[in-house]
Design a protein around this motif. Sequence first.
Motif, short mmCIF file in Angstrom:
data_model
loop_
_atom_site.label_atom_id
_atom_site.label_comp_id
_atom_site.label_asym_id
_atom_site.label_seq_id
_atom_site.Cartn_x
_atom_site.Cartn_y
_atom_site.Cartn_z
N LEU A 48 12.53 5.77 -1.33
CA LEU A 48 11.67 6.60 -2.19
C LEU A 48 12.14 8.05 -2.29
N ARG A 49 13.30 8.32 -1.73
CA ARG A 49 13.79 9.71 -1.69
C ARG A 49 13.95 10.30 -3.09
N LYS A 50 14.60 9.58 -3.99
CA LYS A 50 14.85 10.10 -5.34
C LYS A 50 13.53 10.31 -6.10
N GLN A 51 12.65 9.33 -6.02
CA GLN A 51 11.36 9.44 -6.70
C GLN A 51 10.56 10.62 -6.15
N THR A 52 10.60 10.79 -4.84
CA THR A 52 9.89 11.91 -4.22
C THR A 52 10.43 13.23 -4.73
N ARG A 53 11.75 13.36 -4.74
CA ARG A 53 12.38 14.61 -5.21
C ARG A 53 11.94 14.91 -6.65
N GLN A 54 11.95 13.90 -7.49
CA GLN A 54 11.56 14.09 -8.89
C GLN A 54 10.09 14.48 -9.02
N ASN A 55 9.25 13.83 -8.26
CA ASN A 55 7.82 14.04 -8.41
C ASN A 55 7.32 15.35 -7.81
N ILE A 56 8.00 15.87 -6.81
CA ILE A 56 7.53 17.12 -6.22
C ILE A 56 8.28 18.34 -6.76
N SER A 57 9.32 18.11 -7.54
CA SER A 57 10.17 19.22 -7.98
C SER A 57 9.41 20.28 -8.80
N GLN A 58 8.39 19.86 -9.52
CA GLN A 58 7.66 20.81 -10.37
C GLN A 58 6.48 21.47 -9.66
N ILE A 59 6.20 21.05 -8.44
CA ILE A 59 5.08 21.65 -7.70
C ILE A 59 5.57 22.90 -7.00
N THR A 60 4.97 24.02 -7.31
CA THR A 60 5.38 25.29 -6.70
C THR A 60 4.29 25.90 -5.83
N GLU A 64 -0.83 23.04 -2.52
CA GLU A 64 -0.73 21.71 -3.11
C GLU A 64 0.34 20.89 -2.38
N LEU A 65 1.46 21.51 -2.08
CA LEU A 65 2.52 20.82 -1.35
C LEU A 65 2.07 20.45 0.06
N GLN A 66 1.29 21.31 0.69
CA GLN A 66 0.75 21.02 2.02
C GLN A 66 -0.13 19.78 1.96
N ASP A 67 -0.97 19.69 0.93
CA ASP A 67 -1.83 18.52 0.76
C ASP A 67 -0.99 17.25 0.58
N VAL A 68 0.04 17.33 -0.23
CA VAL A 68 0.92 16.17 -0.45
C VAL A 68 1.57 15.75 0.87
N PHE A 69 2.07 16.73 1.61
CA PHE A 69 2.72 16.42 2.88
C PHE A 69 1.74 15.72 3.83
N GLU A 70 0.54 16.23 3.94
CA GLU A 70 -0.47 15.62 4.81
C GLU A 70 -0.79 14.19 4.37
N GLU A 83 1.84 5.01 -4.09
CA GLU A 83 0.59 5.39 -4.75
C GLU A 83 0.41 6.91 -4.78
N ILE A 84 0.74 7.55 -3.69
CA ILE A 84 0.65 9.01 -3.63
C ILE A 84 1.61 9.63 -4.63
N LEU A 85 2.83 9.13 -4.64
CA LEU A 85 3.85 9.67 -5.56
C LEU A 85 3.46 9.44 -7.02
N ALA A 86 2.80 8.34 -7.30
CA ALA A 86 2.39 8.06 -8.67
C ALA A 86 1.40 9.11 -9.19
N THR A 87 0.61 9.67 -8.29
CA THR A 87 -0.33 10.71 -8.71
C THR A 87 0.37 12.03 -9.02
N LEU A 88 1.64 12.13 -8.60
CA LEU A 88 2.38 13.38 -8.78
C LEU A 88 3.38 13.32 -9.92
N GLU A 89 3.46 12.18 -10.59
CA GLU A 89 4.47 12.04 -11.64
C GLU A 89 4.29 13.12 -12.70
#
Length: 92
Positions: A48-60, A64-70, A83-89
Motif C-alpha cells: 500500500l506504499r504507493k497508494q498511501t503516498r498518493q493519498n496523503i501527498s495533498q494533505i498539508t 489532519e495528518l496526525q489523525d490519519v497516522f493514529e 478503507e482509511i486510504l479510500a477516505t483520503l483519495e
Amino acid sequence: MKRLHAKYAAEEFMEGFVEGFVEGLSEGKAEALHTCILIFVKARFPALRKQTRQNISQITNADELQDVFEQLVSAADEVAVREILATLEPEA
C-alpha cells in the motif's frame, strides 16, 4: 518621530518573524508526519506504499495528518488500511 517609526517597524518585523517561524514549524511537523506515515505503511503494509503516498501527498495540515497516522496505527489489517486510504483519495 523617527523613534516612533522605528518602534512600529520593529513590531511589524517581529510579527512577521513570529508568523513565519510558526508557519515553518507547522510545515516541518506536516513533513515529519508524512514521513512517519510512509515508514509505517512500508513496514506493515508494503503493498500500500504507493497508494498511501498518493493519498496523503495533498494533505498539508499537521493535525489532519496526525489523525490519519493514529487511524493507520490502530488499523487491524490491510483491509482496514485500504478503507482509511479510500477516505483520503484526492478528488478528481
